[in-house]
Design an enzyme around this catalytic site. Structure first.
Site, PDB file in Angstrom:
ATOM      1  NE  ARG A 250      -3.655  -2.372   2.456  1.00 40.57           N
ATOM      2  CZ  ARG A 250      -3.361  -3.584   2.905  1.00 40.57           C
ATOM      3  NH1 ARG A 250      -2.150  -3.815   3.440  1.00 40.57           N
ATOM      4  NH2 ARG A 250      -4.232  -4.563   2.837  1.00 40.57           N
ATOM      5  CE  LYS A 277      -8.208  -1.901   4.705  1.00 43.77           C
ATOM      6  NZ  LYS A 277      -8.687  -1.923   3.304  1.00 43.77           N
ATOM      7  CG  HIS A 340      -4.532   1.046  -3.169  1.00 41.11           C
ATOM      8  ND1 HIS A 340      -5.177  -0.111  -3.559  1.00 41.11           N
ATOM      9  CD2 HIS A 340      -4.393   0.964  -1.821  1.00 41.11           C
ATOM     10  CE1 HIS A 340      -5.418  -0.856  -2.490  1.00 41.11           C
ATOM     11  NE2 HIS A 340      -4.955  -0.244  -1.422  1.00 41.11           N
ATOM     12  NE  ARG A 343      -2.692  -3.356  -1.815  1.00 36.12           N
ATOM     13  CZ  ARG A 343      -2.211  -4.312  -1.046  1.00 36.12           C
ATOM     14  NH1 ARG A 343      -0.897  -4.434  -0.891  1.00 36.12           N
ATOM     15  NH2 ARG A 343      -3.017  -5.143  -0.414  1.00 36.12           N
ATOM     16  CG  HIS A 367      -5.853  -8.999   0.229  1.00 36.81           C
ATOM     17  ND1 HIS A 367      -6.122  -9.357  -1.084  1.00 36.81           N
ATOM     18  CD2 HIS A 367      -5.584  -7.662   0.189  1.00 36.81           C
ATOM     19  CE1 HIS A 367      -6.032  -8.289  -1.869  1.00 36.81           C
ATOM     20  NE2 HIS A 367      -5.709  -7.264  -1.122  1.00 36.81           N
ATOM     21  CE1 TYR A 377       0.044 -26.198   6.459  1.00 39.41           C
ATOM     22  CE2 TYR A 377      -1.502 -25.357   4.819  1.00 39.41           C
ATOM     23  CZ  TYR A 377      -0.566 -26.302   5.216  1.00 39.41           C
ATOM     24  OH  TYR A 377      -0.240 -27.323   4.384  1.00 39.41           O
TER      25      TYR A 377
END
Length: 416
Positions: A250, A277, A340, A343, A367, A377
């Site tokens: 970001r 975030k 942005h 991304r 995310h 994991y």
């Protein structure tokens, strides 16, 4: 008028007004046990004497003229009702005073500020805290001094509708959401019974989501990257603009990047949780190209802790508009590309390659994953794949930038 008649009718407002001080305190009786105590100083108090539990007690209703004759009689009547119920009016008055004192410290603003202090201690990002304070401050003029437990959904709706009337739809919805967090905190700390904000779902205009503009085709990406290489503005801005496509973090995360977060021997940048975030630390593998671009920065941590310090203050990062302003200078409008958008460009083209696990791509994009076990994991399983993927990505976008067969399109410019 006889004494009996005077006791029956009681005092008059005029008699109370003209009661003059004497050498000693004295009483002017009204009716049903109410009397006016006139002090030698001229101050007048409304009081009643009564017996409770076999003891003589005195209840004060306040001072004249703040409490007028009619008000005092109403207060007397309420005290007599309490006595009829077996309650001590004096104790009830103390409890009411305590309740009012508690309510004064449990205003919406007081609880909101307490909640803000809490989330600040939890490490919320400064920019997020600033936004939350700004959103809540817009409710304070109307709701700030109201006890939070007494605020109704309709009261809050009126505040939100006023903001909505100025077509700030997203702001109104964000304020409702932030207020909801304050109410939930009030419930958890026994200052409110329920979250009134839940009653307002569907009451506000919901703005259509505008996805951030991004270039997502290989040909257009190549043209964009060539334009970036030709950027002739500030040298540090050019480095940031060239680095961002390789890292696709970001823009705010790049702006706040600090030298102390980089391990150049291991080729990894670890962004601490308070800058992310999702409030979790994030590791970014550094490709050879990314390391080379960072190596072009002509200062180190002794000059500024930030890789990209502000031109005005070395203890602050570059402006949040720097990247987007540079893209505008290159001719890309806000509807074509944003900082942005790098991304989305990476996510689209990496997925189109078909050689990378989608979970590895999502993890590199930082995310959220609602399943904490699956998230842990994924973090371990995909690290080596992410390292390979980031190097492959840098090689790929270098090829797009240098590809002679990829034609450079015209982004929104009319033919001359």
């Amino acid at each position: 008028m006889s004494d009996g008649a005077k006791r029956k009718t009681g005092l008059t407002a005029n008699a109370v007004k003209h009661a003059r001080p004497r050498d000693k305190d004295y009483k002017l009786s009204d009716r049903d046990g109410l009397y006016l105590l006139v002090k030698t100083t001229g101050i007048r108090y409304w009081r009643m004497n009564y017996r409770f539990g076999g003891q003589q007690r005195t209840l004060s209703f306040g001072r004249w003229p703040e409490i007028l004759l009619g008000d005092a009689r109403e207060m007397l009547l309420e005290a007599r009702r309490q006595l009829a119920k077996g309650l001590d009016p004096l104790e009830q008055a103390k409890l009411e005073k305590i309740a009012k004192s508690i309510a004064a410290t449990n205003t919406f603003q007081a609880v909101a500020e307490e909640w803000l202090a809490k989330i600040e201690k939890e490490g919320l990002a400064p920019i997020t805290l600033k936004k939350a304070r700004w959103l809540l401050a817009q409710t304070y003029p109307v709701l700030g001094r109201r006890p939070i437990s007494e605020i109704t959904a309709h009261e809050l709706l009126l505040v939100l509708k006023k903001i909505e009337a100025s077509k700030r739809y997203d702001t109104a919805n964000r304020i409702r959401s932030t207020c909801s967090q304050v109410f939930r905190y009030a419930i958890a700390t026994a200052r409110a019974e329920r979250d009134i904000c839940s009653d307002l779902r569907g009451a506000l205009v919901t703005p259509r989501t505008n996805h951030r503009a991004a270039i997502t085709t290989a040909a257009d990406a190549g043209a964009l990257l060539r334009a970036v290489e030709d950027y002739e503005g500030n040298a540090l801005t050019r480095i940031a603009l060239r680095l961002l496509p390789h890292l696709f973090v970001r823009p705010g995360e790049l702006r706040w990047a600090e030298w102390s977060e980089f391990d150049f021997d291991k080729a990894v940048w670890t962004i601490p949780d308070h800058k992310m975030k999702m409030r979790r630390p994030h590791a970014v593998p550094l490709s050879r190209q990314a390391l080379a671009i960072i190596g072009e920065i002509e200062h180190d941590a002794s000059y500024s802790g930030f890789l990209f310090p502000s031109l005005r203050a070395l203890d602050r990062p570059m402006s949040d508009n720097t990247i987007n302003a540079a893209l505008r200078r290159l001719g890309f409008s806000k509807d074509q590309m944003t900082g942005h958008g790098f991304r989305a460009m990476a996510a689209t083209l990496l997925n189109e390659m078909g050689i990378w696990n989608p979970d590895a791509i999502e993890r590199q994009l930082a995310h959220a994953d609602g399943n904490s076990i699956r998230r842990a994991y994924a973090r371990g399983q995909y690290w080596e794949e992410r390292v390979r993927m980031m190097q492959h990505w840098s090689d790929y976008i270098d090829q797009l930038r240098d590809g002679a067969t990829i034609l450079r399109p015209k982004f929104g410019h009319s033919a001359s």
